[in-house]
Write a protein that holds these residues in place. Sequence first.
Motif, short mmCIF file in Angstrom:
data_model
loop_
_atom_site.label_atom_id
_atom_site.label_comp_id
_atom_site.label_asym_id
_atom_site.label_seq_id
_atom_site.Cartn_x
_atom_site.Cartn_y
_atom_site.Cartn_z
N ALA A 92 46.01 50.08 47.52
CA ALA A 92 45.43 51.41 47.70
C ALA A 92 46.49 52.50 47.56
O ALA A 92 46.26 53.52 46.90
CB ALA A 92 44.73 51.51 49.05
N ARG A 93 47.66 52.29 48.14
CA ARG A 93 48.74 53.29 48.04
C ARG A 93 49.20 53.47 46.60
O ARG A 93 49.38 54.59 46.13
CB ARG A 93 49.91 52.89 48.92
N LEU A 94 49.39 52.36 45.90
CA LEU A 94 49.88 52.43 44.52
C LEU A 94 48.84 53.07 43.59
O LEU A 94 49.19 53.84 42.70
CB LEU A 94 50.29 51.05 44.03
N LEU A 95 47.57 52.80 43.83
CA LEU A 95 46.51 53.45 43.05
C LEU A 95 46.51 54.95 43.32
O LEU A 95 46.36 55.76 42.40
CB LEU A 95 45.15 52.83 43.36
N ALA A 96 46.71 55.35 44.57
CA ALA A 96 46.75 56.76 44.92
C ALA A 96 47.95 57.46 44.27
O ALA A 96 47.89 58.65 43.96
CB ALA A 96 46.79 56.94 46.44
N LEU A 97 49.04 56.72 44.05
CA LEU A 97 50.23 57.29 43.41
C LEU A 97 50.11 57.40 41.90
O LEU A 97 50.95 58.01 41.25
CB LEU A 97 51.47 56.45 43.76
N GLY A 98 49.08 56.75 41.32
CA GLY A 98 48.88 56.86 39.88
C GLY A 98 48.81 55.55 39.13
O GLY A 98 48.67 55.55 37.91
N ALA A 99 48.91 54.43 39.82
CA ALA A 99 48.74 53.13 39.15
C ALA A 99 47.27 52.97 38.75
O ALA A 99 46.38 53.63 39.28
CB ALA A 99 49.16 51.99 40.08
N VAL A 100 47.05 52.05 37.83
CA VAL A 100 45.70 51.72 37.37
C VAL A 100 45.53 50.22 37.57
O VAL A 100 46.45 49.44 37.33
CB VAL A 100 45.52 52.09 35.88
N GLU A 101 44.34 49.82 38.00
CA GLU A 101 44.07 48.39 38.20
C GLU A 101 43.24 47.87 37.03
O GLU A 101 42.08 48.28 36.87
CB GLU A 101 43.33 48.17 39.51
N PRO A 102 43.81 46.97 36.22
CA PRO A 102 43.01 46.40 35.13
C PRO A 102 41.92 45.50 35.69
O PRO A 102 42.05 44.96 36.79
CB PRO A 102 44.03 45.61 34.31
N GLU A 103 40.88 45.35 34.94
CA GLU A 103 39.76 44.51 35.37
C GLU A 103 40.19 43.05 35.55
O GLU A 103 39.82 42.40 36.50
CB GLU A 103 38.62 44.61 34.35
N PHE A 104 41.00 42.54 34.60
CA PHE A 104 41.44 41.15 34.66
C PHE A 104 42.49 40.98 35.74
O PHE A 104 43.52 41.65 35.74
CB PHE A 104 42.01 40.71 33.31
N GLN A 105 42.24 40.08 36.68
CA GLN A 105 43.16 39.73 37.76
C GLN A 105 43.30 38.21 37.79
O GLN A 105 42.36 37.52 38.18
CB GLN A 105 42.65 40.26 39.10
N PRO A 106 44.47 37.67 37.38
CA PRO A 106 44.60 36.22 37.26
C PRO A 106 44.48 35.46 38.59
O PRO A 106 44.00 34.34 38.59
CB PRO A 106 45.98 36.03 36.65
N ASP A 107 44.90 36.02 39.70
CA ASP A 107 44.83 35.33 40.99
C ASP A 107 44.81 36.37 42.12
O ASP A 107 45.77 36.52 42.86
CB ASP A 107 46.01 34.37 41.15
N PRO A 108 43.70 37.11 42.26
CA PRO A 108 43.67 38.26 43.17
C PRO A 108 43.85 37.93 44.65
O PRO A 108 44.16 38.82 45.43
CB PRO A 108 42.30 38.89 42.91
N ASP A 109 43.69 36.67 45.04
CA ASP A 109 43.92 36.32 46.43
C ASP A 109 45.41 36.19 46.74
O ASP A 109 45.81 36.31 47.90
CB ASP A 109 43.22 35.01 46.78
N ARG A 110 46.24 35.94 45.72
CA ARG A 110 47.69 35.77 45.91
C ARG A 110 48.48 36.99 45.49
O ARG A 110 49.52 37.28 46.06
CB ARG A 110 48.17 34.56 45.13
N TRP A 111 48.05 37.67 44.42
CA TRP A 111 48.74 38.87 43.96
C TRP A 111 47.78 39.73 43.16
O TRP A 111 46.73 39.28 42.74
CB TRP A 111 49.99 38.54 43.14
N ARG A 112 48.15 40.99 43.00
CA ARG A 112 47.36 41.93 42.21
C ARG A 112 48.23 42.47 41.09
O ARG A 112 49.40 42.80 41.30
CB ARG A 112 46.88 43.11 43.05
N VAL A 113 47.67 42.55 39.92
CA VAL A 113 48.34 43.15 38.79
C VAL A 113 47.87 44.59 38.67
O VAL A 113 46.66 44.85 38.68
CB VAL A 113 48.03 42.39 37.47
N LEU A 114 48.81 45.51 38.61
CA LEU A 114 48.51 46.92 38.40
C LEU A 114 49.30 47.40 37.19
O LEU A 114 50.22 46.72 36.74
CB LEU A 114 48.89 47.74 39.64
N LEU A 115 48.95 48.56 36.68
CA LEU A 115 49.67 49.18 35.57
C LEU A 115 50.28 50.48 36.05
O LEU A 115 49.58 51.29 36.67
CB LEU A 115 48.72 49.45 34.40
#
Length: 128
Positions: A92-115
Motif C-alpha cells: 500500500a505504501r509503495l503504491l501510494a508513492l507511485g508504484a504500479v501493481e501488474p495484474e500477473f503475480q507469480p506467488d502473491p502469498d510469498r512476495w509481490r511484484v510491483l513496477l
Amino acid sequence: MSTGNTSAPTIRYSAVTFDCPDPAELARFYGDALGLPVVYSTDDFILLGQESAAGLGFNRVANYRRPTWPDPSQEKQAHIELGTDDLDAARARLLALGAVEPEFQPDPDRWRVLLDPAGHPFCISTLV
C-alpha cells in the motif's frame, strides 16, 4: 599476470544504477520508499545512499524504453528485492508513492511484484 604485489585490493559493492528517463522522479520514489537521502546529484544522475553503505543510482537515458514485464518484448533491465515485515502495508505504501501493481503475480502469498515509476519490476517480500 602478477604485478609483484602480494596483497589483493579491497573491492566493495558500492551501488546499483538504474537507467531511466527521469532520475529525479525515480530517486524521489526510492528515496521515499527506503528513507535514503541524495548523496550526489546532477541533471542526468542521482545517487541515494547512507555513509559507508551501498547506494542506488539513477541515470538519465535518451530514448529510454520501459520494461514490459511480464511480456518479454522489452526485457527488464534490473530487478531489486525489498524486504518488509508487513507485505500488505508495504504494498500500500509503495503504491501510494507511485508504484504500479501488474495484474500477473507469480506467488502473491510469498512476495509481490510491483513496477517503479520507470517501469522496472521489483519485489517486496517478508522472506528477505
